[in-house]
Design a protein around this motif. Structure first.
Motif, PDB file in Angstrom:
ATOM      1  N   GLY A   1       0.839  -1.201   0.000  1.00  0.00           N
ATOM      2  CA  GLY A   1       0.000   0.000   0.000  1.00  0.00           C
ATOM      3  C   GLY A   1       0.864   1.236   0.000  1.00  0.00           C
ATOM      4  N   PRO A   2       0.321   2.373   0.404  1.00  0.00           N
ATOM      5  CA  PRO A   2       1.132   3.590   0.466  1.00  0.00           C
ATOM      6  C   PRO A   2       2.359   3.381   1.347  1.00  0.00           C
ATOM      7  CG  PRO A   2      -1.197   4.107   0.749  1.00  0.00           C
ATOM      8  CD  PRO A   2      -1.080   2.611   0.799  1.00  0.00           C
ATOM      9  N   PRO A   3       3.557   3.581   0.818  1.00  0.00           N
ATOM     10  CA  PRO A   3       4.768   3.274   1.590  1.00  0.00           C
ATOM     11  C   PRO A   3       5.027   4.291   2.692  1.00  0.00           C
ATOM     12  CG  PRO A   3       5.349   4.211  -0.537  1.00  0.00           C
ATOM     13  CD  PRO A   3       3.866   4.007  -0.559  1.00  0.00           C
ATOM     14  N   ARG A   4       5.496   3.793   3.838  1.00  0.00           N
ATOM     15  CA  ARG A   4       5.866   4.636   4.977  1.00  0.00           C
ATOM     16  C   ARG A   4       7.351   4.589   5.264  1.00  0.00           C
ATOM     17  NH1 ARG A   4       4.132   2.820   9.884  1.00  0.00           N
ATOM     18  NH2 ARG A   4       4.089   0.673   9.128  1.00  0.00           N
ATOM     19  N   VAL A   5       7.974   3.465   4.929  1.00  0.00           N
ATOM     20  CA  VAL A   5       9.393   3.270   5.215  1.00  0.00           C
ATOM     21  C   VAL A   5       9.946   2.283   4.203  1.00  0.00           C
ATOM     22  CG1 VAL A   5       8.878   1.429   6.889  1.00  0.00           C
ATOM     23  CG2 VAL A   5      11.075   2.633   7.014  1.00  0.00           C
ATOM     24  N   ARG A   6      11.207   2.492   3.822  1.00  0.00           N
ATOM     25  CA  ARG A   6      11.849   1.616   2.855  1.00  0.00           C
ATOM     26  C   ARG A   6      12.842   0.699   3.574  1.00  0.00           C
ATOM     27  NH1 ARG A   6      14.939   4.041  -2.370  1.00  0.00           N
ATOM     28  NH2 ARG A   6      12.834   3.838  -3.263  1.00  0.00           N
ATOM     29  N   LEU A   7      12.822  -0.585   3.215  1.00  0.00           N
ATOM     30  CA  LEU A   7      13.785  -1.555   3.722  1.00  0.00           C
ATOM     31  C   LEU A   7      14.567  -2.107   2.552  1.00  0.00           C
ATOM     32  CD1 LEU A   7      14.980  -3.371   5.965  1.00  0.00           C
ATOM     33  CD2 LEU A   7      13.113  -4.989   5.519  1.00  0.00           C
ATOM     34  N   CYS A   8      15.864  -1.832   2.528  1.00  0.00           N
ATOM     35  CA  CYS A   8      16.756  -2.320   1.480  1.00  0.00           C
ATOM     36  C   CYS A   8      17.504  -3.524   2.036  1.00  0.00           C
ATOM     37  CB  CYS A   8      17.715  -1.213   1.070  1.00  0.00           C
ATOM     38  SG  CYS A   8      18.881  -1.693  -0.216  1.00  0.00           S
ATOM     39  N   ALA A   9      17.254  -4.718   1.482  1.00  0.00           N
ATOM     40  CA  ALA A   9      17.740  -5.974   2.056  1.00  0.00           C
ATOM     41  C   ALA A   9      18.804  -6.612   1.175  1.00  0.00           C
ATOM     42  CB  ALA A   9      16.574  -6.942   2.249  1.00  0.00           C
ATOM     43  N   LEU A  10      19.937  -6.955   1.794  1.00  0.00           N
ATOM     44  CA  LEU A  10      21.102  -7.486   1.084  1.00  0.00           C
ATOM     45  C   LEU A  10      21.433  -8.881   1.605  1.00  0.00           C
ATOM     46  CD1 LEU A  10      23.216  -4.227   1.500  1.00  0.00           C
ATOM     47  CD2 LEU A  10      21.770  -4.833  -0.450  1.00  0.00           C
ATOM     48  N   PRO A  11      21.577  -9.879   0.715  1.00  0.00           N
ATOM     49  CA  PRO A  11      21.746 -11.268   1.158  1.00  0.00           C
ATOM     50  C   PRO A  11      23.173 -11.627   1.541  1.00  0.00           C
ATOM     51  CG  PRO A  11      21.730 -11.197  -1.221  1.00  0.00           C
ATOM     52  CD  PRO A  11      21.494  -9.779  -0.752  1.00  0.00           C
TER      53      PRO A  11
ATOM     54  N   GLU B   1      33.154  -2.077  -4.903  1.00  0.00           N
ATOM     55  CA  GLU B   1      32.621  -1.892  -6.254  1.00  0.00           C
ATOM     56  C   GLU B   1      31.132  -2.243  -6.302  1.00  0.00           C
ATOM     57  OE1 GLU B   1      33.035  -3.991 -10.674  1.00  0.00           O
ATOM     58  OE2 GLU B   1      34.544  -4.375  -9.120  1.00  0.00           O
ATOM     59  N   THR B   2      30.760  -3.324  -5.652  1.00  0.00           N
ATOM     60  CA  THR B   2      29.361  -3.740  -5.649  1.00  0.00           C
ATOM     61  C   THR B   2      28.491  -2.731  -4.907  1.00  0.00           C
ATOM     62  OG1 THR B   2      30.041  -6.048  -5.737  1.00  0.00           O
ATOM     63  CG2 THR B   2      27.777  -5.609  -5.053  1.00  0.00           C
ATOM     64  N   ALA B   3      28.977  -2.216  -3.764  1.00  0.00           N
ATOM     65  CA  ALA B   3      28.222  -1.208  -3.020  1.00  0.00           C
ATOM     66  C   ALA B   3      28.021   0.053  -3.843  1.00  0.00           C
ATOM     67  CB  ALA B   3      28.942  -0.882  -1.712  1.00  0.00           C
ATOM     68  N   GLU B   4      29.006   0.425  -4.620  1.00  0.00           N
ATOM     69  CA  GLU B   4      28.873   1.604  -5.483  1.00  0.00           C
ATOM     70  C   GLU B   4      27.761   1.394  -6.501  1.00  0.00           C
ATOM     71  OE1 GLU B   4      29.626   5.437  -6.734  1.00  0.00           O
ATOM     72  OE2 GLU B   4      30.534   4.408  -5.019  1.00  0.00           O
ATOM     73  N   GLN B   5      27.719   0.208  -7.092  1.00  0.00           N
ATOM     74  CA  GLN B   5      26.659  -0.097  -8.051  1.00  0.00           C
ATOM     75  C   GLN B   5      25.289  -0.131  -7.380  1.00  0.00           C
ATOM     76  OE1 GLN B   5      27.043  -0.445 -11.422  1.00  0.00           O
ATOM     77  NE2 GLN B   5      29.181   0.139 -11.101  1.00  0.00           N
ATOM     78  N   LEU B   6      25.226  -0.705  -6.180  1.00  0.00           N
ATOM     79  CA  LEU B   6      23.963  -0.734  -5.437  1.00  0.00           C
ATOM     80  C   LEU B   6      23.484   0.673  -5.119  1.00  0.00           C
ATOM     81  CD1 LEU B   6      24.768  -3.669  -3.003  1.00  0.00           C
ATOM     82  CD2 LEU B   6      22.840  -3.632  -4.604  1.00  0.00           C
ATOM     83  N   CYS B   7      24.412   1.552  -4.777  1.00  0.00           N
ATOM     84  CA  CYS B   7      24.063   2.933  -4.463  1.00  0.00           C
ATOM     85  C   CYS B   7      23.531   3.648  -5.688  1.00  0.00           C
ATOM     86  CB  CYS B   7      25.281   3.665  -3.895  1.00  0.00           C
ATOM     87  SG  CYS B   7      24.943   5.357  -3.379  1.00  0.00           S
ATOM     88  N   GLU B   8      24.224   3.509  -6.812  1.00  0.00           N
ATOM     89  CA  GLU B   8      23.805   4.169  -8.042  1.00  0.00           C
ATOM     90  C   GLU B   8      22.423   3.698  -8.489  1.00  0.00           C
ATOM     91  OE1 GLU B   8      25.163   6.583  -9.754  1.00  0.00           O
ATOM     92  OE2 GLU B   8      26.967   6.780  -8.536  1.00  0.00           O
ATOM     93  N   ALA B   9      22.129   2.414  -8.252  1.00  0.00           N
ATOM     94  CA  ALA B   9      20.872   1.832  -8.737  1.00  0.00           C
ATOM     95  C   ALA B   9      19.704   2.045  -7.788  1.00  0.00           C
ATOM     96  CB  ALA B   9      21.063   0.337  -8.981  1.00  0.00           C
ATOM     97  N   LEU B  10      19.956   2.465  -6.541  1.00  0.00           N
ATOM     98  CA  LEU B  10      18.873   2.617  -5.571  1.00  0.00           C
ATOM     99  C   LEU B  10      18.014   3.814  -5.950  1.00  0.00           C
ATOM    100  CD1 LEU B  10      17.802   1.414  -2.892  1.00  0.00           C
ATOM    101  CD2 LEU B  10      19.114   3.185  -1.707  1.00  0.00           C
ATOM    102  N   PRO B  11      16.732   3.589  -6.270  1.00  0.00           N
ATOM    103  CA  PRO B  11      15.891   4.698  -6.719  1.00  0.00           C
ATOM    104  C   PRO B  11      15.755   5.770  -5.638  1.00  0.00           C
ATOM    105  CG  PRO B  11      14.864   2.581  -7.208  1.00  0.00           C
ATOM    106  CD  PRO B  11      16.016   2.300  -6.303  1.00  0.00           C
ATOM    107  N   PRO B  12      15.741   7.043  -6.041  1.00  0.00           N
ATOM    108  CA  PRO B  12      15.552   8.119  -5.065  1.00  0.00           C
ATOM    109  C   PRO B  12      14.214   7.971  -4.339  1.00  0.00           C
ATOM    110  CG  PRO B  12      16.245   8.992  -7.202  1.00  0.00           C
ATOM    111  CD  PRO B  12      15.898   7.548  -7.413  1.00  0.00           C
ATOM    112  N   SER B  13      14.188   8.416  -3.096  1.00  0.00           N
ATOM    113  CA  SER B  13      12.962   8.341  -2.303  1.00  0.00           C
ATOM    114  C   SER B  13      13.067   9.292  -1.124  1.00  0.00           C
ATOM    115  CB  SER B  13      12.739   6.910  -1.789  1.00  0.00           C
ATOM    116  OG  SER B  13      11.612   6.849  -0.944  1.00  0.00           O
ATOM    117  N   ASP B  14      11.920   9.853  -0.734  1.00  0.00           N
ATOM    118  CA  ASP B  14      11.865  10.684   0.466  1.00  0.00           C
ATOM    119  C   ASP B  14      11.529   9.854   1.703  1.00  0.00           C
ATOM    120  OD1 ASP B  14      12.401  13.012  -0.971  1.00  0.00           O
ATOM    121  OD2 ASP B  14      10.283  13.332  -1.433  1.00  0.00           O
ATOM    122  N   LEU B  15      11.342   8.553   1.528  1.00  0.00           N
ATOM    123  CA  LEU B  15      11.002   7.688   2.654  1.00  0.00           C
ATOM    124  C   LEU B  15      12.204   7.509   3.576  1.00  0.00           C
ATOM    125  CD1 LEU B  15       9.163   4.793   0.770  1.00  0.00           C
ATOM    126  CD2 LEU B  15       8.085   6.566   2.167  1.00  0.00           C
TER     127      LEU B  15
END
Length: 248
Positions: free
Chosen positions: A18-28, A72-86
């Motif tokens: 539903g309407p998002p309140r918080v973002r959780l970015c999960a890394l395996p 290097e992988t973290a840099e790519q993850l950062c670049e790819a993370l969509p902008p958000s105000d959450l």
């Protein structure tokens, strides 16, 4: 409720009920895929925007070269993370915790600092990796089958041979990662540790305090090193509580 994941780009899939309140970015963890988090959405509070990371060399990115370095992988993850105000929570397990720290460093440098970093089952960046002798592929396969009984891919010899190069690359990237003087994050940190995790000791866990200028809380959860798999209910209950704390 719709808990279907939508692919945002090669690096992330998104799920939100539903309407998002918080973002959780999960890394395996090493060798893990986004499928580690496929059932999380059903157990998390309403309004959690779950972004599961797709790392190269596995899943539908099998043909992509696996990890070279965590930085290097973290840099790519950062670049790819969509902008958000959450408000954003970054969570990583084992190798994913080191990726989470490096991702948080890069987001902070870009003015997009997370609200919380959750580092699970992992040494902190400034603690040097152990000097255990490198296992052969056969020894690694046997160890992983013992440690990850839920992973059917490890029981199939053909599949095992297919995933071994990525596992080896992930382990090598983790073993080579070391920040003797970690950048201190200006955000709170929670460190999850399994009560029966023989690979992560208490003193090492407490050393995560050197990685933040804010509060650092150590959380003990049931299970061993892979408690995100073996004790998922307890983990998700704790993650849910931490997410609610962020948006309170």
């Amino acid at each position: 409720m719709d808990f279907t994941f939508t692919r945002l780009n090669p690096w992330y899939s998104r799920c939100c009920d539903g309407p998002p309140r918080v973002r959780l970015c999960a890394l395996p963890y090493a060798g893990g895929t986004a499928a580690v988090f496929k059932d999380w959405a059903t157990a998390l509070p309403s309004g959690v925007e779950l972004l599961a990371a797709h790392l190269p060399g596995r899943g539908d990115r099998f043909s992509d070269p696996p990890l070279a370095t965590l930085e290097e992988t973290a840099e790519q993850l950062c670049e790819a993370l969509p902008p958000s105000d959450l408000p954003t929570v970054v969570l990583g397990h084992s190798m994913g915790a080191l990726l989470g720290y490096e991702l948080s460093v890069r987001l902070m440098a870009r003015g997009r600092a997370p609200s919380l970093l959750i580092a699970a089952a992992c040494r902190p960046p400034h603690v040097a990796p152990g000097d255990a002798s490198r296992m052969t592929e056969d020894e690694l396969a046997a160890t992983l089958r013992d440690e990850r009984p839920w992973d059917n891919a490890l029981l199939d010899e053909e599949l095992m041979q297919a995933v071994l190069p990525t596992l080896v690359a992930d382990i090598a990237a983790g073993d080579h990662y070391h920040r003797p003087r970690p950048l201190r994050l200006d955000l709170p940190l929670k460190v999850y540790i399994g009560a029966n995790d023989d690979g992560t000791d208490w003193q090492t866990t407490l050393d995560w305090r050197a990685c933040t200028d804010r509060d650092c809380e150590v959380v003990v959860l049931p299970g061993g090193h892979y408690f995100v798999e073996t004790d998922r209910a307890a983990v998700l209950a704790r993650v849910a509580a931490d997410l609610e704390e962020v948006v309170a």
